[in-house]
Design an enzyme around this catalytic site. Structure first.
Site, PDB file in Angstrom:
ATOM      1  N   ASP A 179       0.335  -1.313  -0.267  1.00 22.98           N
ATOM      2  CA  ASP A 179       0.132   0.012   0.100  1.00 22.98           C
ATOM      3  C   ASP A 179       0.905   1.179   0.369  1.00 22.98           C
ATOM      4  OD1 ASP A 179      -2.691  -1.334  -0.214  1.00 22.98           O
ATOM      5  OD2 ASP A 179      -2.638  -1.843   2.724  1.00 22.98           O
ATOM      6  N   CYS A 185       6.173   0.039   1.619  1.00 21.29           N
ATOM      7  CA  CYS A 185       5.995  -1.873   1.950  1.00 21.29           C
ATOM      8  C   CYS A 185       6.991  -2.024   0.166  1.00 21.29           C
ATOM      9  CB  CYS A 185       4.798  -1.838   0.807  1.00 21.29           C
ATOM     10  SG  CYS A 185       4.028  -1.576   2.443  1.00 21.29           S
ATOM     11  N   CYS A 190       6.430   6.185  12.998  1.00 26.93           N
ATOM     12  CA  CYS A 190       6.238   5.654  12.137  1.00 26.93           C
ATOM     13  C   CYS A 190       6.397   6.324  10.835  1.00 26.93           C
ATOM     14  CB  CYS A 190       4.741   5.031  12.318  1.00 26.93           C
ATOM     15  SG  CYS A 190       5.349   3.764  13.231  1.00 26.93           S
ATOM     16  N   CYS A 239       4.845   6.007   7.469  1.00 21.71           N
ATOM     17  CA  CYS A 239       4.345   4.951   6.938  1.00 21.71           C
ATOM     18  C   CYS A 239       3.516   6.664   6.053  1.00 21.71           C
ATOM     19  CB  CYS A 239       2.724   4.674   6.646  1.00 21.71           C
ATOM     20  SG  CYS A 239       3.155   3.092   7.566  1.00 21.71           S
ATOM     21  N   ASP A 283       4.214  24.463 -31.787  1.00 27.51           N
ATOM     22  CA  ASP A 283       4.408  24.577 -33.680  1.00 27.51           C
ATOM     23  C   ASP A 283       2.656  25.427 -33.978  1.00 27.51           C
ATOM     24  OD1 ASP A 283       6.882  23.382 -33.765  1.00 27.51           O
ATOM     25  OD2 ASP A 283       6.140  21.415 -34.196  1.00 27.51           O
ATOM     26  N   THR A 316       1.260  24.877 -37.613  1.00 27.03           N
ATOM     27  CA  THR A 316       0.445  23.583 -38.402  1.00 27.03           C
ATOM     28  C   THR A 316       0.113  22.870 -37.454  1.00 27.03           C
ATOM     29  OG1 THR A 316       2.125  24.614 -39.994  1.00 27.03           O
ATOM     30  CG2 THR A 316       0.256  22.202 -40.628  1.00 27.03           C
ATOM     31  N   ASP A 318       4.541  17.731 -32.579  1.00 26.65           N
ATOM     32  CA  ASP A 318       3.420  16.336 -33.546  1.00 26.65           C
ATOM     33  C   ASP A 318       4.492  15.636 -33.441  1.00 26.65           C
ATOM     34  OD1 ASP A 318       6.002  16.603 -35.059  1.00 26.65           O
ATOM     35  OD2 ASP A 318       4.594  16.938 -36.911  1.00 26.65           O
ATOM     36  N   ASP A 325      -0.516   8.612  13.647  1.00 23.95           N
ATOM     37  CA  ASP A 325       0.036   8.291  12.630  1.00 23.95           C
ATOM     38  C   ASP A 325      -1.001   7.498  11.524  1.00 23.95           C
ATOM     39  OD1 ASP A 325       3.038   7.866  11.149  1.00 23.95           O
ATOM     40  OD2 ASP A 325       1.685   5.347  11.134  1.00 23.95           O
TER      41      ASP A 325
END
Length: 712
Positions: free
Chosen positions: A18, A22, A363, A365, A407, A409, A605, A691
């Site tokens: 999560d 981890c 902690c 997290c 650009d 065009t 492009d 936490d």
């Protein structure tokens, strides 16, 4: 297998992963497995990609991940997987392993509380047993991580704090802390699941079946089996099952599910439709141009998943910071527990308790998830609106852009000429002029000819082809229509046939001054009309450029066209033009802007302007539905709107602001509870609750980006 051939990449689903800590824990453990290389992990999509050299390596990988407390499922080799690689929605939280453990731990604590009232004197043993229900799996994960080379994990902090609390006699509070930790992990998983669902929801836009034309009849098949070149029928009200080109039929296409645009677009023969859009009111025959795994939505989802692995500079800093932060928390906790009793004779029990609370406050997290959660939400929000951003690093630098080189065009303009003026000379009407010109151009594929025919059709003129049509390269075309001799061509070519009156030449010059290409129509060698065409700005070009200026960004127009044409378009758009440019000139201008200290985005492009796109701080492909555009640029505006450039920059700035808010919340709450713990105001369970609350807050804050991704 040859020593020179790398083993194929293997893809796994990892359940229960999560946050970034981890992922780091799993990556650290897998680097110790012989034969494993090229590890790439995305917590947002729960994917693990790696190369495994050896028959037993895959089993070792799965064992290591399971020992760390995560579920793992082999998907398949990346070289063979297809678009149907999608899993079912996650089970409800109470059916997940984390949910069941949390519920069981909660019931155990409730039972311990009830029995403690009935059996005075056994409270310590009852609460210790209740705590063990939740702590044993946590401690097992801590030991596995330590053996795999990651000793400083959240599980280690939790285990030390809970065991220490039991040792100093705070068993009831230790049991509550373990339960709150499990509740926090569960909430973190639920919140992270929302981010994953936002990306997976894109793939749900594409219908599962399609009607394909075979042997003169329609046959219903799985959409994933469609091949390039197949012709499919799309009925009114159905979603388009594949990217393709309309072969016949006309309808309003609702692109809102993909782009967020509220107004359907009218499309007909030769125009492109995307998988997942809705055919609202007419039947269409569509020729498939991309297989299921390569349609626009599938490629966007795949690129967003891969982009999760490209960390932004801020994310890399937080990642490095957390590597030192967690060991530092151990040191601070130990000093808080030891120094006051040793140096000032304070009570050991009180300060050991405070030291354990410091471990829980520390902690990491909320801190480590603060950045990747916002980055993932920002990337997903953009993808859902046709703003493809390839990685956190690109998303971060977009917000710093101070100059945009666009650009002309195909970027600021539609990329194809349109009739702007039809002027009748003498007795002929403008409708007569258009009808005669369209007759000469009816069978031509020249862009100007197509523009004239399209204008005639738009005005409900029946286009009948002239006879004896002959084209003269670079000059014009002649033929016969309604028993008259017609010529349509450049002013110079027309003047060579018959001298043009001064007033006609003046009108031609005025049109050309506006950057328009003028054709003169002669009937029986007499001038009867003028038709002017120009590659007109996109509908939202002015609004898009104004949105950039409102953000303090300087837009510049680059074009290979002549200075007169460029100046005319630039006046209309209110932008600075640079004309007569070759590709190397565009590259030079981008480098000059960067040398002036500007952060430059180049919009084009993705093909002809590759050098300039590569040299810019950010290269953005306009209308990036093509493979080349998606692969060469840092980002792509898939639906070709100038306004989307400003939206992309706004999304970047919103995301970086969200990250700053998240870091402030994470560190701010820790600072507050650190002070209150040292002062003796708060203890163990408020520390872990803080936490948990911070983790849920920063994740929920990041999810707000999903609703704001289309703002300007």
């Amino acid at each position: 297998m040859s020593a020179n051939v790398a083993p194929p990449k293997i893809r796994y689903r990892v359940q229960g992963m999560d946050c970034a800590s981890c992922a780091r824990k799993i990556e650290t453990a897998l680097t110790r497995v012989p034969g494993v290389s090229d590890i790439a992990i995305s917590t947002t999509t729960e994917t693990l990609r790696l190369r495994a050299d050896g028959s037993g390596t895959g089993e070792q990988v799965e064992k290591v991940v399971r020992d760390l407390g995560y579920g793992i499922t082999l998907v398949m080799s990346e070289e063979t997987r297809h678009h149907h690689d999608h899993r079912a929605e996650d089970d409800p939280w109470w059916r997940s392993a984390k949910g069941r453990l949390t519920l069981f731990c909660g019931l155990s604590l409730a039972a311990a509380w009830g029995l403690a009232a009935l059996l005075p004197g056994y409270e310590v043993w009852l609460y210790t047993a209740a705590m063990a229900v939740g702590l044993v799996p946590i401690a097992r994960r801590a030991v596995s991580a330590a053996l795999a080379g990651a000793p400083f994990t959240i599980e280690t902090l939790m285990s030390i704090a809970a065991i220490g609390a039991v040792i100093i006699g705070e068993t009831e509070e230790a049991a509550i802390v373990v339960l709150l930790f499990l509740v926090g992990e569960l909430l973190e998983g639920v919140a992270a699941g929302r981010a994953r669902a936002s990306i997976r929801s894109l793939t749900g836009l594409v219908p599962k079946t399609a009607f394909i034309e075979r042997n003169g009849s329609l046959e219903e098949v799985q959409a994933e089996t469609l091949a390039v070149g197949d012709v499919i029928a799309v009925r009114a009200g159905d979603r388009v099952p594949a990217d393709g080109t309309i072969v016949s039929g006309e309808s309003a296409i609702d692109e809102a599910p993909v782009t967020g645009e509220s107004t359907p677009k009218r499309k007909g023969k030769g125009e492109t439709v995307f998988a997942g859009t809705i055919n609202t009111d007419g039947s269409l025959r569509v020729q498939v141009t991309a297989e299921a795994q390569d349609n626009t939505i599938a490629r966007v989802v795949r690129l967003v998943e891969e982009a999760q692995e490209a960390k932004a500079p801020t994310e890399r800093f937080i990642d490095r910071f957390s590597r030192y932060y967690t060991p530092a928390v151990f040191v601070v906790g130990a000093l808080v527990a030891i120094l006051p009793p040793l140096l000032a004779g304070e009570p050991w029990g009180e300060w050991v308790y405070k030291g354990l609370a410091v471990l829980l406050i520390g902690c990491p997290c909320a801190l480590v998830i603060s950045t990747p959660a916002a980055i993932a939400a920002g990337l997903a929000a953009g993808a859902r609106r046709g703003l493809l951003i390839k990685g956190g690093a690109v998303l971060e630098i977009l917000g710093k852009v101070t100059a945009v080189a666009l650009d002309k065009t195909g970027t600021l303009t539609e990329g194809r000429p349109q009739v702007t003026d039809v002027i009748a000379l003498g007795e002929a009407s403008a409708r007569d002029v258009l009808e005669d010109a369209a007759a000469l151009d009816a069978t031509s594929s020249h862009p100007i000819a197509r523009a004239i025919v399209a204008r005639a059709q738009a005005e409900d003129i029946e286009v009948a082809p002239a006879v004896g049509v002959m084209a003269f390269g670079g000059k014009g075309v002649k033929g016969r229509f309604k028993r008259r001799g017609l010529f349509l061509g450049s002013p110079k070519a027309a003047a060579a046939i018959t001298p043009l009156p001064p007033e006609v030449e003046a009108r031609v010059a005025a049109l050309q001054e506006d950057g328009k290409t003028v054709s003169v129509l002669l009937v029986n060698d007499a001038p009867v009309g003028l038709i002017a065409v120009r590659d007109e700005p996109r509908e939202d070009a002015i609004e898009g450029l104004e949105a950039l200026k409102a953000r303090g960004i300087v837009p510049i127009m680059l074009t290979g066209d002549n200075a007169k044409t460029a100046a005319a378009i630039a006046r209309t758009l209110g932008v600075e033009p640079r004309a007569d440019l070759l590709p190397q000139d565009k590259l030079r201008i981008v480098n000059e802007l960067r040398a002036q200290g500007k952060v430059v985005a180049k919009v084009g492009d993705g093909i002809n302007d590759a050098p300039a796109l590569a040299a810019a701080d950010v290269g953005i492909a306009m209308g990036g539905g093509t493979d080349v555009a998606l692969e060469t640029a840092d980002g792509a505006v898939l639906h070709g709107r100038v306004l989307d450039i400003a939206r992309m920059i706004r999304l970047s700035r919103d995301t970086m602001g969200n990250i700053r808010q998240n870091i402030t919340v994470a560190l701010g709450l820790k600072a507050v509870f650190l002070v209150t713990t040292i002062l003796g105001v708060t203890g163990l369970w408020p520390a872990i609750l803080a936490d948990t609350g911070a983790t849920v807050l920063v994740t929920a804050n990041a999810m707000r980006l999903l609703a704001a991704g289309g703002r300007t």
